[in-house]
Scaffold this motif. Structure first.
Motif, PDB file in Angstrom:
ATOM      1  N   TRP A 197      42.434  40.184  37.878  1.00 23.76           N
ATOM      2  CA  TRP A 197      41.069  40.270  37.365  1.00 23.76           C
ATOM      3  C   TRP A 197      40.936  39.539  36.027  1.00 23.76           C
ATOM      4  CZ3 TRP A 197      42.589  43.381  41.105  1.00 23.76           C
ATOM      5  CH2 TRP A 197      41.632  43.843  42.023  1.00 23.76           C
ATOM      6  N   VAL A 198      39.750  38.907  35.886  1.00 24.86           N
ATOM      7  CA  VAL A 198      39.397  38.217  34.649  1.00 24.86           C
ATOM      8  C   VAL A 198      37.996  38.667  34.264  1.00 24.86           C
ATOM      9  CG1 VAL A 198      39.129  35.990  33.500  1.00 24.86           C
ATOM     10  CG2 VAL A 198      40.802  36.230  35.377  1.00 24.86           C
ATOM     11  N   SER A 199      37.819  38.924  32.949  1.00 26.52           N
ATOM     12  CA  SER A 199      36.506  39.364  32.465  1.00 26.52           C
ATOM     13  C   SER A 199      36.263  38.815  31.059  1.00 26.52           C
ATOM     14  CB  SER A 199      36.434  40.894  32.424  1.00 26.52           C
ATOM     15  OG  SER A 199      35.258  41.325  31.762  1.00 26.52           O
ATOM     16  N   PRO A 200      35.030  38.339  30.783  1.00 26.32           N
ATOM     17  CA  PRO A 200      34.734  37.867  29.419  1.00 26.32           C
ATOM     18  C   PRO A 200      34.990  38.924  28.355  1.00 26.32           C
ATOM     19  CG  PRO A 200      33.017  37.171  30.928  1.00 26.32           C
ATOM     20  CD  PRO A 200      33.872  38.143  31.676  1.00 26.32           C
ATOM     21  N   THR A 201      35.057  40.200  28.760  1.00 24.09           N
ATOM     22  CA  THR A 201      35.329  41.269  27.790  1.00 24.09           C
ATOM     23  C   THR A 201      36.796  41.682  27.809  1.00 24.09           C
ATOM     24  OG1 THR A 201      34.753  42.967  29.426  1.00 24.09           O
ATOM     25  CG2 THR A 201      32.980  42.129  28.028  1.00 24.09           C
ATOM     26  N   GLY A 202      37.623  40.960  28.570  1.00 22.47           N
ATOM     27  CA  GLY A 202      39.036  41.289  28.643  1.00 22.47           C
ATOM     28  C   GLY A 202      39.803  40.714  27.463  1.00 22.47           C
ATOM     29  N   ASP A 203      41.155  40.672  27.590  1.00 17.98           N
ATOM     30  CA  ASP A 203      41.991  40.212  26.490  1.00 17.98           C
ATOM     31  C   ASP A 203      43.188  39.474  27.066  1.00 17.98           C
ATOM     32  OD1 ASP A 203      44.034  40.176  24.340  1.00 17.98           O
ATOM     33  OD2 ASP A 203      42.555  41.386  23.274  1.00 17.98           O
TER      34      ASP A 203
ATOM     35  N   ASP B  75      46.777  42.631  31.415  1.00 22.96           N
ATOM     36  CA  ASP B  75      47.836  42.377  32.395  1.00 22.96           C
ATOM     37  C   ASP B  75      47.284  41.846  33.728  1.00 22.96           C
ATOM     38  OD1 ASP B  75      46.638  44.593  33.497  1.00 22.96           O
ATOM     39  OD2 ASP B  75      48.369  45.919  33.285  1.00 22.96           O
ATOM     40  N   GLY B  76      45.970  41.513  33.745  1.00 27.72           N
ATOM     41  CA  GLY B  76      45.364  40.997  34.959  1.00 27.72           C
ATOM     42  C   GLY B  76      44.974  42.061  35.961  1.00 27.72           C
ATOM     43  N   SER B  77      45.136  43.305  35.623  1.00 28.83           N
ATOM     44  CA  SER B  77      44.716  44.374  36.526  1.00 28.83           C
ATOM     45  C   SER B  77      43.217  44.589  36.385  1.00 28.83           C
ATOM     46  CB  SER B  77      45.468  45.665  36.218  1.00 28.83           C
ATOM     47  OG  SER B  77      45.090  46.156  34.932  1.00 28.83           O
ATOM     48  N   GLN B  78      42.661  45.353  37.305  1.00 29.35           N
ATOM     49  CA  GLN B  78      41.228  45.629  37.232  1.00 29.35           C
ATOM     50  C   GLN B  78      40.904  46.458  35.997  1.00 29.35           C
ATOM     51  OE1 GLN B  78      39.682  47.423  40.801  1.00 29.35           O
ATOM     52  NE2 GLN B  78      37.551  47.018  40.261  1.00 29.35           N
ATOM     53  N   ALA B  79      41.864  47.297  35.589  1.00 29.00           N
ATOM     54  CA  ALA B  79      41.618  48.152  34.425  1.00 29.00           C
ATOM     55  C   ALA B  79      41.793  47.388  33.117  1.00 29.00           C
ATOM     56  CB  ALA B  79      42.566  49.354  34.458  1.00 29.00           C
ATOM     57  N   ILE B  80      42.766  46.457  33.073  1.00 23.17           N
ATOM     58  CA  ILE B  80      43.041  45.704  31.841  1.00 23.17           C
ATOM     59  C   ILE B  80      43.032  44.215  32.193  1.00 23.17           C
ATOM     60  CG2 ILE B  80      44.531  45.532  29.800  1.00 23.17           C
ATOM     61  CD1 ILE B  80      45.886  48.114  30.662  1.00 23.17           C
ATOM     62  N   PRO B  81      41.876  43.600  32.383  1.00 22.08           N
ATOM     63  CA  PRO B  81      41.796  42.216  32.841  1.00 22.08           C
ATOM     64  C   PRO B  81      42.134  41.226  31.736  1.00 22.08           C
ATOM     65  CG  PRO B  81      39.603  43.050  32.416  1.00 22.08           C
ATOM     66  CD  PRO B  81      40.530  44.217  32.220  1.00 22.08           C
ATOM     67  N   TRP B  82      42.436  40.003  32.178  1.00 22.25           N
ATOM     68  CA  TRP B  82      42.557  38.913  31.236  1.00 22.25           C
ATOM     69  C   TRP B  82      41.163  38.466  30.827  1.00 22.25           C
ATOM     70  CZ3 TRP B  82      46.117  36.952  35.542  1.00 22.25           C
ATOM     71  CH2 TRP B  82      47.438  37.407  35.339  1.00 22.25           C
ATOM     72  N   LYS B  83      41.093  37.646  29.746  1.00 21.52           N
ATOM     73  CA  LYS B  83      39.795  37.245  29.208  1.00 21.52           C
ATOM     74  C   LYS B  83      39.312  35.922  29.792  1.00 21.52           C
ATOM     75  CE  LYS B  83      37.497  36.159  24.771  1.00 21.52           C
ATOM     76  NZ  LYS B  83      36.389  37.119  24.922  1.00 21.52           N
ATOM     77  N   THR B  84      40.238  34.949  29.966  1.00 21.79           N
ATOM     78  CA  THR B  84      39.795  33.607  30.371  1.00 21.79           C
ATOM     79  C   THR B  84      40.460  33.175  31.684  1.00 21.79           C
ATOM     80  OG1 THR B  84      41.554  32.465  29.143  1.00 21.79           O
ATOM     81  CG2 THR B  84      39.494  32.943  27.962  1.00 21.79           C
ATOM     82  N   VAL B  85      39.739  32.347  32.428  1.00 19.85           N
ATOM     83  CA  VAL B  85      40.305  31.748  33.640  1.00 19.85           C
ATOM     84  C   VAL B  85      41.415  30.776  33.254  1.00 19.85           C
ATOM     85  CG1 VAL B  85      39.771  30.403  35.708  1.00 19.85           C
ATOM     86  CG2 VAL B  85      38.056  31.968  34.765  1.00 19.85           C
ATOM     87  N   THR B  86      41.250  30.131  32.099  1.00 20.46           N
ATOM     88  CA  THR B  86      42.268  29.208  31.603  1.00 20.46           C
ATOM     89  C   THR B  86      43.617  29.903  31.500  1.00 20.46           C
ATOM     90  OG1 THR B  86      40.585  28.030  30.320  1.00 20.46           O
ATOM     91  CG2 THR B  86      42.896  27.656  29.727  1.00 20.46           C
ATOM     92  N   TYR B  87      43.627  31.072  30.904  1.00 22.70           N
ATOM     93  CA  TYR B  87      44.875  31.818  30.725  1.00 22.70           C
ATOM     94  C   TYR B  87      45.410  32.304  32.074  1.00 22.70           C
ATOM     95  CZ  TYR B  87      48.211  35.267  29.000  1.00 22.70           C
ATOM     96  OH  TYR B  87      49.361  35.991  28.753  1.00 22.70           O
ATOM     97  N   ALA B  88      44.519  32.806  32.925  1.00 21.87           N
ATOM     98  CA  ALA B  88      44.947  33.332  34.230  1.00 21.87           C
ATOM     99  C   ALA B  88      45.637  32.252  35.058  1.00 21.87           C
ATOM    100  CB  ALA B  88      43.744  33.897  34.975  1.00 21.87           C
ATOM    101  N   LEU B  89      45.070  31.025  35.074  1.00 21.47           N
ATOM    102  CA  LEU B  89      45.654  29.948  35.858  1.00 21.47           C
ATOM    103  C   LEU B  89      46.999  29.495  35.304  1.00 21.47           C
ATOM    104  CD1 LEU B  89      42.476  27.777  36.586  1.00 21.47           C
ATOM    105  CD2 LEU B  89      43.814  29.071  38.261  1.00 21.47           C
TER     106      LEU B  89
END
Length: 710
Positions: free
Chosen positions: A527-533, A538-552
Motif C-alpha cells: 500500500w501507498v498513501s500520500p499520508t504514509g511515510d 512497511d507497505g502494509s495497509q496499516a502503515i503504508p509507504w508515502k510515494t510510488v517512487t519509493y515503493a518501486l
C-alpha cells in the motif's frame, strides 16, 4: 462331330456367337465353348435341331437369354459336361423362381435330359436355376454332379477373412478375399474375376493399400521413415481429408519430410510439392524452407506437417527425405472407395488383399459378392471400438476450467479436443471476452466486453500468441492483456470454422467458460498513501509507504513475476512532486498500479502554479503491467518531449483499465501516450484535453494498440 476343339472369343452376334445350329444334327465331344457373346445363346443357338454334347466345357459365355445355350423346339442332350459361369443378362422370374444368369434357355415340349453334368453348384436346387424351360409341360432331367468336374475344380465360393474381428476406429484392418471350390479348397481364377466389397457402416471405407491414420507419428530408423512404427509403408489417403505427420521425435533431426508427385521427390528428378501443405515449428506455422532448415539443424521441439488431400484427387504422392534418398514411399489417392469397392482377382490368382477402416465406433458387416452370381457370397462381422470419439469433434476441457477462481492475472488459456484437429483451421477460432461484472449463480452480468477477434487476427496484431500440440490435442493461446485482480472473466469461443482431420466441424460451434482472477489485495500487495511515510512505513495497509517512487525502488518489486505479480494499492490522494514523487516513474515488470478511482487517485505532474513535469510514467521493455482506477494528469512538455502521461517503448506490454489521461500539453509526439515497438490495451480509458504536434492523445509507431469502450 468335333473332337478336342476350342471355340472361344466370338463377340457381338445376334444368335449363337460360338455356334449357330438350325434344322441339322451336331455332336460335340471334348469341346471347349468359352468367352462367346450374343443376344441369344452366347455359346450355341439351336433351332429345331439334334444337339448332343458330351465331356465338354461350356463356360463364361454371355447372352441376354441362354448364356450358354439357347434351344428351340428340340431339347439338347447334355451328358458329363462342365457347365458353369455363363451369364444371362436378363433374369427371368417364373413359377416363383428367379432364373438369374441361367446357363440354358429351352423352349420346347419334349423333355430335356442333362444328366451327370457338373454345374459348380453345391445343391440340386441351385442347379435347377441354371436351366429355364419356357414350356412348363417339358420335364428337365438334371441329376447333377455336385463335387467336381472333369475340367478341374473352378472357384465356386468366396471367403472373406481378417486377422481380427475387432477394429479400433481410425486404424487399418487388412482383409483377404479367397476363391474356394465346392470342397472349400483354394481355387485359381482362369480369367479375371470382378467382385464387389461392401460395408453396411456409413463411416466405413476401403482401400487397395493400407488406409493411413489421420495422425501419423514419424520416426527414422535404419535409414527409413517409420509411420506409426511401420517402416516406409505405402499408404492409402482419402481425398477430402487431412493428415498430420508429427516429426517431433528427435530421430527426425536432419531428415525434413517432403512430398512430391515423383518417386523419391527431388532425388528422383522431381520437385517438392507445397500446395495444400502447412508446416509448423514449435506450434507456429512457418514456410517450407524454414521447416526444412530447422529440421536439418535439429531445431524445434514440436514439429509437424499438415497435408490436405483435395476432394476428387487421383494423383499419388510420395513422401521422402529432403536430404537423403530412398527413405519413403508412395501415398495413394486413388483405389479408395467409401462403403463399396470393386475388386479384381486376376487370372492365375486365388486371392486378393484389401484394407478396411472405419471412423466411428459400433459394428460393421462386410460382404463380398459376385455381380454375376457365379460365386457364393461371404460376410464378415466386425466390432468397431474407439480410443477417442470419432463423431464431430468437441472441446472436452478448458484451462482455466469453468468456475475456476484464484486464476493468474495473465493466464494461458488451454483447450483440449477429443480428437486430432486440423491445425491450419485453428487460427479461425473466434474469441470474445467480458472483463468484470457481477456473478450471480453461474450467470455473469455487466462488465466490459473486449471485441471479438480470431486467433489469427490477434496474433497478426501482436495481441496474442497461440499454438497446437498434436500429441495431446491441445490448443494454447495467451493474450497480451493483463487482467485485473479479483475479477470475473467470461471467455466465449466461436468455433464454427474449426475442423478435425477428416473434415468434421467442431460442435457446438460456440462455448463459454468463466473464471475469477486471484485477489492481489491479499497476496503480493503493498500500500501507498500520500499520508504514509517512506521512512517508518512497511507497505502494509496499516502503515503504508508515502510515494510510488519509493515503493518501486524496494527489493520486493524485483521478485514480481508472471505467476506472482505484485500490486501497489494507491489510496485516494494526489501523488506529485510536491508530495515527494520523482518523475518519470519507471514501471517494473509485473508490478501493477491499482488506484481507488479515476477521480480519487491522481498522479499529477504539477510542481507549481506555473511549472509542470514533462512526463509521469515510463515503461521501457516492461511487461505484464496493468494500471487501473487512477488518473494521469497535468504535464507540460516541449517539441522534443514525447509521452507526457505515459511512454511505452522497447517491446513493453501494458494494459490500462478505468484510467483517465488528461491535460498534457505542448509535447512533440503523443501528449497523452507515446507508444513505440510495444503492445498496449486500453479498456474504458478517458483520453481528454491533451495537446501535441503529432498525436495529441496517442502517438503509435510500429506498435500493437487495442482500444475498446474508451
Amino acid at each position: 462331330w468335333d473332337v478336342e476343339l476350342q471355340i472361344r472369343n466370338h463377340q457381338g452376334h445376334n444368335k449363337g456367337a460360338g455356334i449357330y445350329l438350325a434344322n441339322s444334327s451336331l455332336t460335340l465331344i471334348d469341346v471347349k465353348l468359352t468367352d462367346n457373346q450374343a443376344t441369344y445363346g452366347g455359346g450355341i443357338y439351336c433351332d429345331d435341331a439334334d444337339l448332343l454334347i458330351s465331356e465338354s466345357l461350356i463356360s463364361r459365355n454371355w447372352a441376354n437369354q441362354g448364356g450358354g445355350i439357347y434351344a428351340l423346339t428340340q431339347p439338347p442332350v447334355l451328358d458329363q459336361n462342365d457347365i458353369y459361369s455363363n451369364i444371362a443378362a436378363v433374369p427371368i422370374i417364373a413359377s416363383g423362381q428367379t432364373f438369374d444368369s441361367h446357363a440354358i434357355y429351352y423352349n420346347g415340349n419334349s423333355n430335356l435330359s442333362a444328366r451327370n453334368n457338373f454345374w459348380n453348384r453345391s445343391t440340386a436346387n441351385q442347379v435347377s436355376q441354371q436351366v429355364f424351360s419356357a414350356t412348363p409341360p417339358a420335364v428337365i432331367e438334371l441329376q447333377p454332379i455336385l463335387t467336381s468336374g472333369q475340367y478341374g475344380t473352378p472357384p465356386a465360393n468366396l471367403s472373406l477373412t481378417s486377422s481380427s474381428l475387432s477394429l479400433v476406429a481410425g486404424d487399418n484392418l487388412p482383409l483377404t478375399i479367397d476363391l474356394q471350390n465346392l470342397s472349400g479348397s483354394s481355387a485359381t481364377a482362369s480369367t479375371d474375376i470382378s467382385l464387389t466389397l461392401t460395408t453396411d457402416s456409413s463411416s466405413g471405407q476401403f482401400g487397395n493399400q493400407p488406409l493411413a491414420a489421420n495422425q501419423l507419428q514419424v520416426q527414422v530408423s535404419t535409414g527409413k521413415f517409420q509411420l506409426n512404427t511401420v517402416t516406409a509403408p505405402g499408404l492409402q489417403l482419402v481425398p477430402g481429408q487431412s493428415y498430420l505427420f508429427d516429426q517431433s521425435d528427435s530421430s527426425n533431426d536432419g531428415h525434413p519430410l517432403g512430398f512430391s508427385i515423383t518417386t523419391d521427390g527431388t532425388h528422383g528428378g522431381g520437385t517438392r510439392r507445397d500446395q495444400q501443405i502447412h508446416y509448423f515449428i514449435d506450434d507456429q506455422e512457418v514456410t517450407a524452407e524454414i521447416y526444412k532448415t530447422q529440421l536439418t539443424d535439429g531445431s524445434g521441439d514440436v514439429r509437424y506437417l499438415e497435408l490436405n488431400i483435395p476432394a476428387g484427387s487421383t494423383v499419388p504422392l510420395h513422401y521422402y527425405c529432403q536430404i537423403h534418398s530412398d527413405m519413403g514411399r508412395q501415398l495413394g489417392t486413388s483405389g479408395y472407395a467409401p462403403t463399396s469397392l470393386m475388386v479384381t482377382i486376376a487370372a492365375g490368382s486365388a486371392s486378393q488383399t484389401l484394407h478396411y477402416q472405419d471412423t466411428a465406433a459400433g459394428s460393421a458387416t462386410l460382404t463380398v459378392t459376385d455381380p454375376n452370381s457365379f460365386l457364393i457370397a461371404d460376410t464378415l462381422s466386425l466390432a468397431i471400438t474407439s480410443s477417442t470419439p470419432q463423431s464431430s469433434p468437441a472441446i472436452i476441457a478448458t484451462s482455466p476450467a469453468d468456475g475456476d477462481q484464484n486464476v493468474s492475472l495473465d493466464p494461458e488459456i488451454r483447450l483440449t479436443f477429443d480428437q486430432p484437429m486440423r491445425p491450419s483451421s485453428l487460427a479461425q477460432l473466434g474469441v470474445r471476452m467480458t472483463v468484470g461484472g457481477t456473478m450471480t449463480g453461474t450467470t455473469l452480468s455487466g462488465g466490459t466486453v473486449v471485441p471479438r477477434f480470431s486467433l489469427q487476427e490477434l496474433a497478426d496484431s501482436g495481441l496474442a500468441s497461440y499454438g497446437y500440440q498434436p500429441s495431446n490435442r491441445q490448443l494454447t493461446f495467451q493474450t497480451a492483456l493483463t487482467l485485473p485482480d479479483a475479477t470475473w472473466i467470461q471467455v466465449v469461443l466461436e468455433a464454427g470454422q474449426l475442423f478435425n482431420l477428416i473434415g468434421q466441424a467442431l460442435t457446438p460451434t460456440s462455448s463459454t467458460f468463466q473464471f475469477q482472477t486471484k485477489s492481489a489485495a491479499s497476496v503480493n500487495s503493498y500500500w501507498v498513501s500520500p499520508t504514509g511515510d517512506d521512512t517508518t512505513g512497511d507497505g502494509s495497509q496499516a502503515i503504508p509507504w508515502k510515494t510510488v517512487t519509493y515503493a518501486l525502488s524496494q527489493s520486493q518489486m524485483d521478485s514480481a513475476s508472471k505467476d506472482a505479480p505484485i500490486t501497489l494499492q494507491l489510496t485516494a490522494g494526489t501523488y506529485s512532486a510536491a508530495n515527494g514523487e520523482t518523475f518519470p516513474l519507471a514501471l517494473k515488470d509485473y508490478v501493477n498500479l491499482q488506484g481507488s478511482g479515476i477521480d480519487q487517485t491522481l498522479i499529477d505532474g504539477t510542481i507549481s502554479a506555473s511549472t509542470k513535469m514533462g512526463q509521469l510514467l515510463s515503461a521501457d521493455g516492461t511487461v505484464g503491467v496493468t494500471l487501473s482506477d487512477l488518473s494521469l494528469q497535468k504535464t507540460a512538455g516541449s517539441a522534443s518531449d514525447d509521452g507526457g502521461g505515459l511512454s511505452v517503448t522497447n517491446q513493453s506490454s501494458l494494459t490500462l483499465q478505468d484510467v483517465q489521461i488528461r491535460q498534457h500539453q505542448g509535447h512533440g509526439k503523443g501528449a497523452g501516450i507515446y507508444l513505440a515497438n510495444s503492445s498496449l490495451t486500453l479498456i474504458e480509458v478517458k483520453l481528454i484535453d491533451n495537446l501535441a504536434t503529432l498525436g495529441g492523445g496517442i502517438y503509435s509507431d510500429d506498435a500493437d494498440l487495442l482500444i475498446t469502450e474508451s
